[in-house]
Write a protein that holds these residues in place. Structure first.
Motif, PDB file in Angstrom:
ATOM      1  N   ARG A   1      -6.703  -2.567   1.001  1.00 30.38           N
ATOM      2  CA  ARG A   1      -8.075  -2.220   0.624  1.00 30.38           C
ATOM      3  C   ARG A   1      -8.142  -1.631  -0.776  1.00 30.38           C
ATOM      4  NH1 ARG A   1     -11.762  -1.472   4.779  1.00 30.38           N
ATOM      5  NH2 ARG A   1     -12.706   0.269   3.664  1.00 30.38           N
ATOM      6  N   HIS A   2      -7.011  -1.130  -1.265  1.00 30.11           N
ATOM      7  CA  HIS A   2      -6.980  -0.476  -2.575  1.00 30.11           C
ATOM      8  C   HIS A   2      -5.824  -1.044  -3.394  1.00 30.11           C
ATOM      9  CE1 HIS A   2      -9.754   2.491  -0.897  1.00 30.11           C
ATOM     10  NE2 HIS A   2      -8.920   2.605   0.123  1.00 30.11           N
ATOM     11  N   ARG A   3      -6.053  -1.167  -4.692  1.00 31.78           N
ATOM     12  CA  ARG A   3      -4.999  -1.627  -5.587  1.00 31.78           C
ATOM     13  C   ARG A   3      -5.208  -0.995  -6.955  1.00 31.78           C
ATOM     14  NH1 ARG A   3      -1.552  -5.836  -5.381  1.00 31.78           N
ATOM     15  NH2 ARG A   3      -2.699  -6.772  -3.637  1.00 31.78           N
ATOM     16  N   CYS A   4      -4.147  -0.376  -7.504  1.00 37.75           N
ATOM     17  CA  CYS A   4      -4.234   0.267  -8.814  1.00 37.75           C
ATOM     18  C   CYS A   4      -4.297  -0.800  -9.905  1.00 37.75           C
ATOM     19  CB  CYS A   4      -3.040   1.190  -9.032  1.00 37.75           C
ATOM     20  SG  CYS A   4      -3.019   1.975 -10.663  1.00 37.75           S
ATOM     21  N   ALA A   5      -5.250  -0.649 -10.818  1.00 43.34           N
ATOM     22  CA  ALA A   5      -5.428  -1.619 -11.892  1.00 43.34           C
ATOM     23  C   ALA A   5      -4.328  -1.529 -12.946  1.00 43.34           C
ATOM     24  CB  ALA A   5      -6.786  -1.405 -12.572  1.00 43.34           C
ATOM     25  N   VAL A   6      -3.515  -0.482 -12.921  1.00 43.26           N
ATOM     26  CA  VAL A   6      -2.435  -0.321 -13.907  1.00 43.26           C
ATOM     27  C   VAL A   6      -1.104  -0.785 -13.345  1.00 43.26           C
ATOM     28  CG1 VAL A   6      -1.133   1.343 -15.289  1.00 43.26           C
ATOM     29  CG2 VAL A   6      -3.610   1.579 -15.066  1.00 43.26           C
ATOM     30  N   CYS A   7      -0.675  -0.195 -12.225  1.00 40.99           N
ATOM     31  CA  CYS A   7       0.657  -0.500 -11.688  1.00 40.99           C
ATOM     32  C   CYS A   7       0.624  -1.517 -10.557  1.00 40.99           C
ATOM     33  CB  CYS A   7       1.346   0.778 -11.211  1.00 40.99           C
ATOM     34  SG  CYS A   7       0.518   1.608  -9.830  1.00 40.99           S
ATOM     35  N   GLY A   8      -0.561  -1.807 -10.009  1.00 36.89           N
ATOM     36  CA  GLY A   8      -0.678  -2.810  -8.953  1.00 36.89           C
ATOM     37  C   GLY A   8      -0.282  -2.331  -7.567  1.00 36.89           C
ATOM     38  N   ARG A   9       0.063  -1.057  -7.424  1.00 35.58           N
ATOM     39  CA  ARG A   9       0.448  -0.554  -6.103  1.00 35.58           C
ATOM     40  C   ARG A   9      -0.756  -0.450  -5.177  1.00 35.58           C
ATOM     41  NH1 ARG A   9       3.794   4.832  -7.007  1.00 35.58           N
ATOM     42  NH2 ARG A   9       2.119   5.160  -8.522  1.00 35.58           N
ATOM     43  N   THR A  10      -0.503  -0.602  -3.887  1.00 37.31           N
ATOM     44  CA  THR A  10      -1.540  -0.497  -2.868  1.00 37.31           C
ATOM     45  C   THR A  10      -1.158   0.578  -1.864  1.00 37.31           C
ATOM     46  OG1 THR A  10      -0.553  -2.069  -1.325  1.00 37.31           O
ATOM     47  CG2 THR A  10      -1.905  -2.985  -3.117  1.00 37.31           C
ATOM     48  N   GLU A  11      -2.046   0.807  -0.896  1.00 37.07           N
ATOM     49  CA  GLU A  11      -1.737   1.788   0.147  1.00 37.07           C
ATOM     50  C   GLU A  11      -0.566   1.343   1.013  1.00 37.07           C
ATOM     51  OE1 GLU A  11      -5.125  -0.726   1.925  1.00 37.07           O
ATOM     52  OE2 GLU A  11      -4.413  -0.024  -0.024  1.00 37.07           O
ATOM     53  N   PHE A  12      -0.218   0.050   0.954  1.00 38.59           N
ATOM     54  CA  PHE A  12       0.940  -0.427   1.712  1.00 38.59           C
ATOM     55  C   PHE A  12       2.259   0.016   1.068  1.00 38.59           C
ATOM     56  CE2 PHE A  12      -1.532  -4.381   3.390  1.00 38.59           C
ATOM     57  CZ  PHE A  12      -2.339  -3.534   4.126  1.00 38.59           C
ATOM     58  N   ASP A  13       2.232   0.224  -0.244  1.00 37.88           N
ATOM     59  CA  ASP A  13       3.444   0.637  -0.946  1.00 37.88           C
ATOM     60  C   ASP A  13       3.796   2.089  -0.670  1.00 37.88           C
ATOM     61  OD1 ASP A  13       3.906  -1.846  -2.361  1.00 37.88           O
ATOM     62  OD2 ASP A  13       2.145  -1.342  -3.540  1.00 37.88           O
ATOM     63  N   ASN A  14       2.765   2.929  -0.557  1.00 43.12           N
ATOM     64  CA  ASN A  14       2.985   4.353  -0.285  1.00 43.12           C
ATOM     65  C   ASN A  14       1.754   4.890   0.417  1.00 43.12           C
ATOM     66  OD1 ASN A  14       3.394   7.112  -0.271  1.00 43.12           O
ATOM     67  ND2 ASN A  14       4.159   7.200  -2.374  1.00 43.12           N
ATOM     68  N   GLU A  15       1.919   5.295   1.652  1.00 47.06           N
ATOM     69  CA  GLU A  15       0.758   5.718   2.444  1.00 47.06           C
ATOM     70  C   GLU A  15       0.171   7.033   1.959  1.00 47.06           C
ATOM     71  OE1 GLU A  15       3.148   8.025   6.034  1.00 47.06           O
ATOM     72  OE2 GLU A  15       2.180   6.101   6.431  1.00 47.06           O
ATOM     73  N   ASN A  16       0.895   7.758   1.106  1.00 53.24           N
ATOM     74  CA  ASN A  16       0.390   9.026   0.586  1.00 53.24           C
ATOM     75  C   ASN A  16      -0.346   8.873  -0.749  1.00 53.24           C
ATOM     76  OD1 ASN A  16       1.420  10.685   2.696  1.00 53.24           O
ATOM     77  ND2 ASN A  16       3.468  10.498   1.799  1.00 53.24           N
ATOM     78  N   LEU A  17      -0.413   7.644  -1.264  1.00 53.77           N
ATOM     79  CA  LEU A  17      -1.130   7.417  -2.513  1.00 53.77           C
ATOM     80  C   LEU A  17      -2.631   7.571  -2.315  1.00 53.77           C
ATOM     81  CD1 LEU A  17       0.546   4.366  -4.303  1.00 53.77           C
ATOM     82  CD2 LEU A  17       0.409   6.711  -5.133  1.00 53.77           C
ATOM     83  N   ASP A  18      -3.294   8.158  -3.302  1.00 52.47           N
ATOM     84  CA  ASP A  18      -4.748   8.243  -3.310  1.00 52.47           C
ATOM     85  C   ASP A  18      -5.287   7.292  -4.371  1.00 52.47           C
ATOM     86  OD1 ASP A  18      -5.097  10.124  -1.313  1.00 52.47           O
ATOM     87  OD2 ASP A  18      -4.716  11.782  -2.682  1.00 52.47           O
ATOM     88  N   PHE A  19      -6.443   6.698  -4.100  1.00 57.94           N
ATOM     89  CA  PHE A  19      -7.053   5.761  -5.037  1.00 57.94           C
ATOM     90  C   PHE A  19      -8.478   6.203  -5.333  1.00 57.94           C
ATOM     91  CE2 PHE A  19      -3.691   3.498  -2.931  1.00 57.94           C
ATOM     92  CZ  PHE A  19      -3.104   2.734  -3.928  1.00 57.94           C
ATOM     93  N   ARG A  20      -8.861   6.102  -6.616  1.00 60.41           N
ATOM     94  CA  ARG A  20     -10.209   6.475  -7.030  1.00 60.41           C
ATOM     95  C   ARG A  20     -10.702   5.483  -8.082  1.00 60.41           C
ATOM     96  NH1 ARG A  20      -9.341   9.273  -3.368  1.00 60.41           N
ATOM     97  NH2 ARG A  20      -9.642  11.535  -3.115  1.00 60.41           N
ATOM     98  N   PHE A  21     -12.021   5.305  -8.118  1.00 50.37           N
ATOM     99  CA  PHE A  21     -12.640   4.532  -9.174  1.00 50.37           C
ATOM    100  C   PHE A  21     -12.903   5.455 -10.365  1.00 50.37           C
ATOM    101  CE2 PHE A  21     -13.663   1.902  -5.509  1.00 50.37           C
ATOM    102  CZ  PHE A  21     -13.411   0.633  -6.004  1.00 50.37           C
ATOM    103  N   CYS A  22     -12.761   4.912 -11.570  1.00 56.68           N
ATOM    104  CA  CYS A  22     -12.989   5.691 -12.787  1.00 56.68           C
ATOM    105  C   CYS A  22     -14.436   5.511 -13.244  1.00 56.68           C
ATOM    106  CB  CYS A  22     -12.024   5.249 -13.888  1.00 56.68           C
ATOM    107  SG  CYS A  22     -12.292   6.109 -15.455  1.00 56.68           S
ATOM    108  N   SER A  23     -15.124   6.621 -13.398  1.00 53.52           N
ATOM    109  CA  SER A  23     -16.536   6.561 -13.797  1.00 53.52           C
ATOM    110  C   SER A  23     -16.720   6.177 -15.261  1.00 53.52           C
ATOM    111  CB  SER A  23     -17.189   7.925 -13.549  1.00 53.52           C
ATOM    112  OG  SER A  23     -16.534   8.936 -14.295  1.00 53.52           O
TER     113      SER A  23
END
Length: 302
Positions: free
Chosen positions: A257-279
């Motif tokens: 459901r989430h993917r970092c636009a810089v490193c490409g990691r998702t919540e599947f790579d690390n369940e403790n990662l947080d994701f946010r949209f940049c305003s």
């Protein structure tokens, strides 16, 4: 404590100074200019001498912030200028990252709280049996305490040590913390030795005030960090809830459901990662916690 700071922000947030780090750098550069011209000007008329303050020189409560930068002489001057430029760049990086992460009011509060702590420390040393008049350390360590706060937020970011060796910020912060603790013990020992053997009070003041300034800077960081940390996020109940939610999400869709636009990691790579949209980015760009405050903002050009 976090609720109390939120109340302060609602009441006094409008008085916060945006991009405070710019003015901090101006003070730092003013100290560098004094250091190159004549450091004696600072120690004679501007440093935090509590005896002089009690005799009417109240401007010292503010001018001590522009402590001179220690430039070398001769050929070492070029290296001093280089390292000074690097420090200025790092302070900009630390300050603006922290203001983006905390908000303008909290970043202001961090600096002004450190300022007040230094004045209280100078007053306590002056009123103590040691009766140390001059607080020599200025504000240098408060500047560098930003690094610890920066490391908490961006621990996995890499710096090039000696411009060659990649080292994660969190490891540099740990080494820096160990070195500062050593500096506290070393300076206290030298200061006490100066008092015991009857050396001039300036020697004792130099070492003891340096040790106290380091403790004040670390205390400023620790108090601010632990009083504003969201402990709910590390509670076993909240961790279990988030883990169950991610498992159900994976079972239902099989797609992240989430993917970092810089490193490409998702919540599947690390369940403790947080994701946010940049305003500040134009478009739906989502970033992980490691890159939320360090990425280059995306702008659309017409």
């Amino acid at each position: 404590m976090d609720k109390f700071i939120n109340k302060l922000e609602r009441k006094f947030g409008k008085y916060a100074i945006p991009d405070l780090i710019k003015y901090v750098i101006v003070l730092y550069c003013a100290g560098a200019a004094i250091g190159m011209l004549n450091p004696g000007i600072y120690y004679s008329y501007l440093c935090l001498d509590m005896r002089a303050v009690f005799h009417g020189q109240v401007w010292r409560l503010f001018t001590f912030l522009i402590e001179p930068y220690g430039f070398s002489r001769g050929l070492g001057m070029l290296l001093s200028i280089l390292f000074f430029a690097i420090q200025v760049h790092l302070f900009f990086l630390f300050g603006r990252s922290l203001e983006q992460a905390w908000g303008t009011f909290r970043f202001n509060l961090y600096f002004f709280f450190g300022y007040i702590l230094n004045i209280l420390a100078a007053l306590i040393l002056y009123l103590s049996p040691m009766h140390l008049e001059v607080y020599y350390s200025g504000f240098q360590y408060i500047y560098w305490s930003m690094f610890f706060a920066f490391a908490v937020i961006n621990g996995d970011m890499q710096f090039l040590l000696y411009f060659v060796i990649p080292v994660k910020v969190k490891w540099l912060a740990i080494l820096d913390g160990i070195y500062m603790i050593y500096q506290v013990a070393s300076n206290l020992a030298r200061g006490i030795q100066a008092l015991v053997f009857g050396y001039p009070s300036e020697y004792a003041a130099l070492y003891i005030s340096s040790a106290v300034a380091i403790v004040v800077a670390l205390a400023n960081f620790l108090v601010f960090f632990f009083s504003t940390r969201n402990y709910k996020r590390i509670s076993p109940k909240d961790i279990h809830r988030r883990r169950d939610f991610r498992k159900k999400t994976q079972q239902n869709t099989g797609m992240p459901r989430h993917r970092c636009a810089v490193c490409g990691r998702t919540e599947f790579d690390n369940e403790n990662l947080d994701f946010r949209f940049c305003s500040k980015c134009e478009g739906n760009f989502e970033y992980c916690s490691d890159h939320l405050f360090t990425h280059q903002h995306v702008k659309k050009f017409m």
